[in-house]
Design an enzyme around this catalytic site. Structure first.
Site, PDB file in Angstrom:
ATOM      1  N   GLU A 126      36.442 108.818 -48.388  1.00 21.73           N
ATOM      2  CA  GLU A 126      37.104 107.586 -47.987  1.00 21.73           C
ATOM      3  C   GLU A 126      36.041 106.560 -47.602  1.00 21.73           C
ATOM      4  O   GLU A 126      35.117 106.907 -46.868  1.00 21.73           O
ATOM      5  CB  GLU A 126      38.048 107.807 -46.803  1.00 21.73           C
ATOM      6  CG  GLU A 126      38.884 106.558 -46.526  1.00 21.73           C
ATOM      7  CD  GLU A 126      39.880 106.734 -45.367  1.00 21.73           C
ATOM      8  OE1 GLU A 126      39.875 107.774 -44.701  1.00 21.73           O
ATOM      9  OE2 GLU A 126      40.649 105.793 -45.155  1.00 21.73           O
ATOM     10  N   GLY A 266      34.159 109.308 -37.206  1.00 24.02           N
ATOM     11  CA  GLY A 266      34.638 110.321 -36.278  1.00 24.02           C
ATOM     12  C   GLY A 266      35.059 111.591 -36.992  1.00 24.02           C
ATOM     13  O   GLY A 266      34.618 112.681 -36.665  1.00 24.02           O
ATOM     14  N   ALA A 267      35.906 111.421 -38.014  1.00 31.85           N
ATOM     15  CA  ALA A 267      36.436 112.575 -38.721  1.00 31.85           C
ATOM     16  C   ALA A 267      37.175 112.086 -39.958  1.00 31.85           C
ATOM     17  O   ALA A 267      37.357 110.893 -40.143  1.00 31.85           O
ATOM     18  CB  ALA A 267      37.391 113.361 -37.818  1.00 31.85           C
ATOM     19  N   MET A 268      37.602 113.056 -40.793  1.00 30.58           N
ATOM     20  CA  MET A 268      38.249 112.672 -42.045  1.00 30.58           C
ATOM     21  C   MET A 268      39.337 113.669 -42.421  1.00 30.58           C
ATOM     22  O   MET A 268      39.127 114.872 -42.387  1.00 30.58           O
ATOM     23  CB  MET A 268      37.185 112.575 -43.150  1.00 30.58           C
ATOM     24  CG  MET A 268      37.733 112.164 -44.489  1.00 30.58           C
ATOM     25  SD  MET A 268      38.518 110.530 -44.406  1.00 30.58           S
ATOM     26  CE  MET A 268      39.743 110.720 -45.684  1.00 30.58           C
ATOM     27  N   GLU A 269      40.491 113.120 -42.809  1.00 31.01           N
ATOM     28  CA  GLU A 269      41.721 113.900 -42.973  1.00 31.01           C
ATOM     29  C   GLU A 269      41.894 114.541 -44.345  1.00 31.01           C
ATOM     30  O   GLU A 269      43.037 114.801 -44.748  1.00 31.01           O
ATOM     31  CB  GLU A 269      42.923 112.992 -42.695  1.00 31.01           C
ATOM     32  CG  GLU A 269      43.190 111.892 -43.764  1.00 31.01           C
ATOM     33  CD  GLU A 269      42.582 110.537 -43.449  1.00 31.01           C
ATOM     34  OE1 GLU A 269      41.588 110.490 -42.674  1.00 31.01           O
ATOM     35  OE2 GLU A 269      43.078 109.524 -43.984  1.00 31.01           O
ATOM     36  N   HIS A 302      44.835 113.233 -34.436  1.00 29.80           N
ATOM     37  CA  HIS A 302      44.859 112.108 -35.371  1.00 29.80           C
ATOM     38  C   HIS A 302      44.710 112.615 -36.810  1.00 29.80           C
ATOM     39  O   HIS A 302      45.518 112.270 -37.679  1.00 29.80           O
ATOM     40  CB  HIS A 302      43.733 111.139 -35.018  1.00 29.80           C
ATOM     41  CG  HIS A 302      43.611 109.962 -35.936  1.00 29.80           C
ATOM     42  ND1 HIS A 302      44.189 108.745 -35.666  1.00 29.80           N
ATOM     43  CD2 HIS A 302      42.982 109.817 -37.124  1.00 29.80           C
ATOM     44  CE1 HIS A 302      43.924 107.901 -36.651  1.00 29.80           C
ATOM     45  NE2 HIS A 302      43.192 108.524 -37.557  1.00 29.80           N
ATOM     46  N   GLU A 303      43.710 113.429 -37.053  1.00 28.04           N
ATOM     47  CA  GLU A 303      43.477 113.915 -38.421  1.00 28.04           C
ATOM     48  C   GLU A 303      44.628 114.794 -38.878  1.00 28.04           C
ATOM     49  O   GLU A 303      45.056 114.727 -40.027  1.00 28.04           O
ATOM     50  CB  GLU A 303      42.147 114.660 -38.525  1.00 28.04           C
ATOM     51  CG  GLU A 303      40.927 113.849 -38.074  1.00 28.04           C
ATOM     52  CD  GLU A 303      40.827 112.460 -38.677  1.00 28.04           C
ATOM     53  OE1 GLU A 303      41.293 112.255 -39.813  1.00 28.04           O
ATOM     54  OE2 GLU A 303      40.310 111.547 -37.998  1.00 28.04           O
ATOM     55  N   HIS A 306      47.623 112.725 -39.970  1.00 29.88           N
ATOM     56  CA  HIS A 306      47.470 112.095 -41.285  1.00 29.88           C
ATOM     57  C   HIS A 306      48.094 112.926 -42.403  1.00 29.88           C
ATOM     58  O   HIS A 306      48.374 112.406 -43.477  1.00 29.88           O
ATOM     59  CB  HIS A 306      45.987 111.907 -41.616  1.00 29.88           C
ATOM     60  CG  HIS A 306      45.416 110.590 -41.192  1.00 29.88           C
ATOM     61  ND1 HIS A 306      46.059 109.390 -41.391  1.00 29.88           N
ATOM     62  CD2 HIS A 306      44.218 110.271 -40.624  1.00 29.88           C
ATOM     63  CE1 HIS A 306      45.286 108.394 -40.938  1.00 29.88           C
ATOM     64  NE2 HIS A 306      44.165 108.898 -40.469  1.00 29.88           N
ATOM     65  N   GLU A 325      46.543 104.056 -40.858  1.00 34.88           N
ATOM     66  CA  GLU A 325      45.711 104.140 -39.656  1.00 34.88           C
ATOM     67  C   GLU A 325      46.420 103.627 -38.400  1.00 34.88           C
ATOM     68  O   GLU A 325      46.367 104.263 -37.351  1.00 34.88           O
ATOM     69  CB  GLU A 325      44.376 103.418 -39.868  1.00 34.88           C
ATOM     70  CG  GLU A 325      43.491 104.058 -40.960  1.00 34.88           C
ATOM     71  CD  GLU A 325      43.184 105.524 -40.727  1.00 34.88           C
ATOM     72  OE1 GLU A 325      43.432 106.026 -39.618  1.00 34.88           O
ATOM     73  OE2 GLU A 325      42.688 106.189 -41.675  1.00 34.88           O
TER      74      GLU A 325
HETATM   75  C1  7MF Z   1      40.975 108.730 -34.053  1.00 34.14           C
HETATM   76  O1  7MF Z   1      40.894 107.285 -39.628  1.00 34.14           O
HETATM   77  C2  7MF Z   1      41.167 107.400 -34.362  1.00 34.14           C
HETATM   78  C3  7MF Z   1      40.404 106.798 -35.331  1.00 34.14           C
HETATM   79  C4  7MF Z   1      38.556 107.158 -41.490  1.00 34.14           C
HETATM   80  C5  7MF Z   1      37.345 107.210 -40.625  1.00 34.14           C
HETATM   81  C6  7MF Z   1      39.077 108.614 -38.801  1.00 34.14           C
HETATM   82  O2  7MF Z   1      41.021 109.500 -39.881  1.00 34.14           O
HETATM   83  C7  7MF Z   1      40.119 108.418 -39.884  1.00 34.14           C
HETATM   84  C8  7MF Z   1      39.509 108.319 -41.291  1.00 34.14           C
HETATM   85  C9  7MF Z   1      36.945 105.476 -38.841  1.00 34.14           C
HETATM   86  C10 7MF Z   1      37.157 104.947 -37.574  1.00 34.14           C
HETATM   87  C11 7MF Z   1      37.965 105.620 -36.667  1.00 34.14           C
HETATM   88  C12 7MF Z   1      38.575 106.824 -37.030  1.00 34.14           C
HETATM   89  C13 7MF Z   1      38.385 107.364 -38.325  1.00 34.14           C
HETATM   90  C14 7MF Z   1      37.543 106.670 -39.233  1.00 34.14           C
HETATM   91  C15 7MF Z   1      39.426 107.503 -36.027  1.00 34.14           C
HETATM   92  C16 7MF Z   1      39.263 108.828 -35.704  1.00 34.14           C
HETATM   93  C17 7MF Z   1      40.024 109.428 -34.745  1.00 34.14           C
HETATM   94  N1  7MF Z   1      40.585 108.182 -42.270  1.00 34.14           N
HETATM   95 BR1  7MF Z   1      35.865 104.558 -40.032  1.00 34.14          BR
HETATM   96 ZN    ZN Z   2      42.721 107.838 -39.402  1.00 30.51          ZN
END
Ligand code: 7MF
Ligand code: ZN
Length: 867
Positions: A126, A266-269, A302-303, A306, A325
């Protein structure tokens, strides 16, 4: 704009000419050189009567070895290679394309696509990273079923993971082994992931509401196995919560999380295979603070969320990013509120919104929750898309009520399962499930800027009628000089002089530029409590005097507004003192008395009381004014802090003692609340610059059995020019030098110190063996903490802070443009500063812009900041 850039616009959206139904990927993995073979089953997505259309597949930095169409090898001019595309001029309507491409994970410092981290291989796709792996239609409205075969050396890469369920595996003669994964759910390529490495895992199980058994695995480096329990517990809680609150069940046989040390975000779903920055997975009481524990729970949730809001129902294009988001942030906020203190969670979320999103909305990079154009999509993972997007979803929730919102989300998930949709589909599902009209409400998605509400009132004693008048406006933002009125939910309450609620909890719906609301049968002139729970992301102004704010701080029935009243009271005083206005002194007395009342009153929720007694942050204070001098703000705020410390010394000492735990550290929310109030009290005591207090602080540092208390003490010592400072910092490093996540805390504490030689120390730390410009966590811990978390030093009047950041950006940009662009944020926040600093920042922005080879990412941020 000197450089030629390609602007992508929402209004130019067209559906894809071709679709991909099936993808078969085969990776011959090696850090130096990985061979990727892909087999795409494709078909035309337009009316054949119009004749053929060219197929353009995205690709970046790929070495094409061969390509076949329906089994027959192609060569130019049957196809054409462009800088970032593979073009087939006249494909048939249904066909199979096969590619062989080479990529080089070890040389990939951008941490996008396939890269190496700590000897393991992993991916981040992503938003548009998949095109760095193979040629593809790299857009979220192309959804395909993926099968992925990974082949790698068995010794170096015993673990081979990808999306979906494992299907087959085997050994080969040459010391290599293979695993095949199949993901039955069609998905866009941004959700693709693979991991190959030498990882250990912890395993657990979850039984879903329909009785299916799901295997849960958390993969980490072997020496981190003891730090996984909290993330696993968080995952199971999130799974149960999504079933209970949204009726959403997990859908594969296995759910895996991998912790990675080098990670841009932070992380990726990724479907069934989340990748996490190790900072949001690993925790033990000795190494993680209470706030780390909270963040891990929130990010894991959060992940996980998603999987429905993002994966099962995904985005049509990247302008719709907030669809997944904003909604998912709202969901993780709701979850965390349910797991702990809802009032404290709301305060923390609003504080964050005001600190990061309000300045963005007031600056040169302001954009709507659904942007209408971008140059580099990575620059639009912003506080506006995430945090304001979540506020917009929250407003819908508030307007429809929990049941109505659930009807809407059920309809949305059912109607659009397996589709790539837009914000419009989300809003329409909410409307149709509830029979409401959100036409005017939609402006929240298209208009940027933080609306202002001016509230005024009138009391008619004879008629016993109270009238509240609300006037809304919204300042101009780039490309949007004028705004139409928003539909704004404003919750209010009316207090009588005894503190009793005369009238509470009504939701006013402001739709006009100016609107009056009448309350009948009001026996006395009430004090209004407005925007309770922060029901809309706006700035609301009402001419409260200091006594009224102190009254609300003590008596408001809404805890959020008690906190907000305290913030308003303290902000007003700090800003007046900064302007050397005499009445500042007098009001300071009122603050002392208000704080004394809280100190000596009953404490039911210590975490809440800690928030109530925390002074507003310097960035927030700066945003309140114009032609601001951040050093003067710092001094005025310190002055208030010191006065509260001196006048209420006994109270702070008593609080400190009352909230000390006996016995070993407990990790629950209640114990964390006590720690937060205790450490806040210690902070005030340390403002006394008293030798005895310093000894006590050092004692806490040395004697603590948990990272929260250790770090709170170390932070205070690092902020004072005292003999205990350096030994404490040295001891901390000596103890934790093997743990990079703890070393990051050590970097941050030093970078955030308000001492005058901090910049010089930060410069020296750049050469510390533990620092590494290639690791985003190190970069954020040192450079980010200095430029975002240390206003008084970053805004040094000589401009050395700005020059320092610009130098680092120029070094980092060629290595990792995404992180460089994000790190540039503080240089975009110049609008409210006094003229000299504005000029100093402008000079640095221009210097960056004149650099020979700037990434699209950094170019967009810097050039828009100068415009
Ligand atoms: C909690 O949104 C809130 C926001 C994209 C990468 C994680 O799951 C995501 C990914 C960014 C900025 C903030 C967060 C994320 C990303 C995030 C993480 C945990 N799809 Br760039
Ligand atoms: Zn997210």
């Amino acid at each position: 704009m000197s450089k030629e850039v390609n602007v992508i616009r929402l209004e130019d959206y067209t559906p894809p000419d071709y679709l991909i139904d099936e993808v078969d990927l085969h990776f011959d993995l090696d850090p130096e050189q990985t061979l990727v073979r892909s087999r795409l089953t494709m078909r035309a997505n337009f009316d054949g009567a119009e004749g053929a259309r060219p197929l353009r597949l995205d690709g970046r930095e790929l070495e094409l070895r061969s390509v076949r169409l329906n089994g027959r090898e192609l060569s130019p001019p049957q196809y054409r290679l462009e800088e970032e595309a593979f073009v087939l001029p006249r494909p048939p309507r249904e066909f199979v394309l096969e590619f062989e491409t080479l990529i080089h994970p070890r040389g990939n410092t951008s941490l996008e696509g396939l890269y190496e981290s700590g000897g393991n291989l992993c991916t981040q796709c992503e938003a548009e990273g998949f095109r760095k792996i193979t040629y593809y239609l790299d857009r979220p409205d192309v959804m395909a079923r993926f099968t992925t075969t990974l082949v790698a050396d068995r010794h170096d890469f015993p673990v081979l993971l990808s999306n979906g369920n494992p299907e087959a595996h085997g050994e080969r003669e040459d010391g290599r082994h293979w695993v095949r994964w199949r993901d039955p759910f069609p998905k866009p390529c941004y959700l693709f992931a693979l991991v190959a490495g030498d990882l250990a895992h912890v395993e657990d199980r979850f039984t879903t509401c329909s009785g299916r058994e799901v295997t849960l695995r958390l993969h980490v480096e072997r020496h981190n196995l003891h730090k996984c329990a909290h993330a696993m517990r968080s995952l199971k809680r999130a799974m149960a919560w999504d079933e209970r609150v949204y009726g959403r069940e997990y859908d594969l046989d296995i759910y895996q999380i991998v912790a990675v040390d080098d990670f841009n975000m932070g992380a990726m779903e990724n479907k069934g295979l989340n990748l996490f920055n190790s900072k949001f997975v690993l925790a033990s009481p000795e190494t993680a603070t209470d706030s780390d524990y909270e963040h891990i729970e929130g990010v894991v949730a959060h992940e996980y969320f998603h999987n429905w809001s993002g994966n099962r129902v995904t985005c049509r294009d990247w302008f719709q990013l907030s669809l997944k988001e904003g909604f998912t942030v709202f969901r993780d906020q709701q979850f965390s509120a349910d797991m702990g203190s809802a009032a404290v969670k709301r305060i923390d979320d609003v504080d964050r919104l005001r600190r990061y999103q309000f300045p963005e909305d007031a600056g040169p990079l302001a954009h709507p929750v659904r942007p209408d154009s971008y140059v580099e999509i990575n620059n639009f993972y912003t506080a506006t898309v995430y945090e304001k997007g979540a506020e917009v979803v929250r407003m819908i929730h508030r307007l429809l009520g929990p049941e109505g919102f659930r009807r809407g989300s059920d309809l949305y998930f059912e109607r659009h399962d397996g589709q790539a949709v837009t914000v419009e589909e989300f809003v329409r599902a909410m409307e149709e499930a509830n029979g409401v009209d959100l036409t005017q409400f939609r402006r929240w998605y298209s208009q940027a800027g933080t609306p202002r509400i001016e509230a005024s009132d009138h009391y008619d004693a004879a008629a016993q009628r109270y009238t509240l008048t609300l006037r809304q406006s919204c300042p101009p933002t780039p490309g949007q000089p004028r705004k139409l009125p928003f539909h704004i939910p404003v919750e209010e309450g009316l207090l009588d002089p005894s503190g009793k609620e005369l009238h509470g909890g009504t939701l006013l719906e402001l739709r006009e530029p100016e609107q009056s609301f009448h309350f009948e049968g009001v026996p006395r002139r009430p004090l209004p409590s407005l925007l309770r729970g922060f029901t809309a992301p706006v700035i609301l102004e009402y001419p409260y005097d200091e006594a009224q704010l102190a009254f609300l701080m003590a008596h408001d029935g809404d805890p959020f507004n008690r906190w907000d009243a305290a913030q308003r009271l303290a902000s007003g005083i700090i800003l007046r003192l900064m302007e050397n206005r005499a009445e500042g002194e007098e009001y300071l007395e009122q603050l002392v008395e208000a704080v004394r009342k809280v100190q000596t009153g009953p404490v039911t929720d210590p975490a809440f009381t800690a928030r109530l007694l925390t002074l507003p942050g310097e960035e927030w204070l700066a945003g309140q004014g114009e032609e601001v001098d951040p050093v003067a703000i710092h001094r005025a705020r310190e002055r208030v802090r010191r006065t509260l410390a001196q006048r209420l010394r006994g109270g702070w000492a008593a609080l400190y003692e009352a909230h000390r735990e006996s016995g070993p550290c407990r990790l629950d929310a209640e114990a964390a609340g006590h720690r937060s109030l205790k450490n806040l009290s210690l902070g005030y005591l340390m403002a006394l610059e008293d030798e005895e207090v310093r000894r006590g602080c050092l004692e806490q540092f040395t004697g603590s059995d948990n990272m929260t208390d250790t770090l709170a003490a170390l932070r205070l010592l690092a902020d004072c020019d005292c003999p205990q400072r350096q030994p404490a910092l040295d001891a901390f490093y000596g103890q934790w030098c093997e743990d990079p996540l703890v070393v990051d805390k050590w970097f941050s504490i030093q970078a955030a110190s308000s001492l005058p030689d901090t910049l010089e120390r930060v410069q020296a730390l750049l050469r510390h063996p533990a620092f590494n410009l290639r690791n985003p966590n190190r970069v954020r811990a040192l450079i980010g903490a200095f430029s975002q978390g240390n206003p008084v030093n970053f805004h040094r009047p000589d401009g050395a802070g700005y020059r320092f950041l610009a130098d680092r950006l120029l070094e980092l940009d060629p290595l990792n443009p995404q992180v460089a662009a994000r790190l540039a944020t503080p240089l975009t926040r110049w609008r409210h500063l006094e003229a000299r600093r504005r000029e100093l920042i402008r000079a640095e922005l221009e210097r960056i812009l004149s650099a020979a080879r700037l990434s699209k990412d950094l170019y967009e941020v810097v050039s828009k900041s100068l415009a």
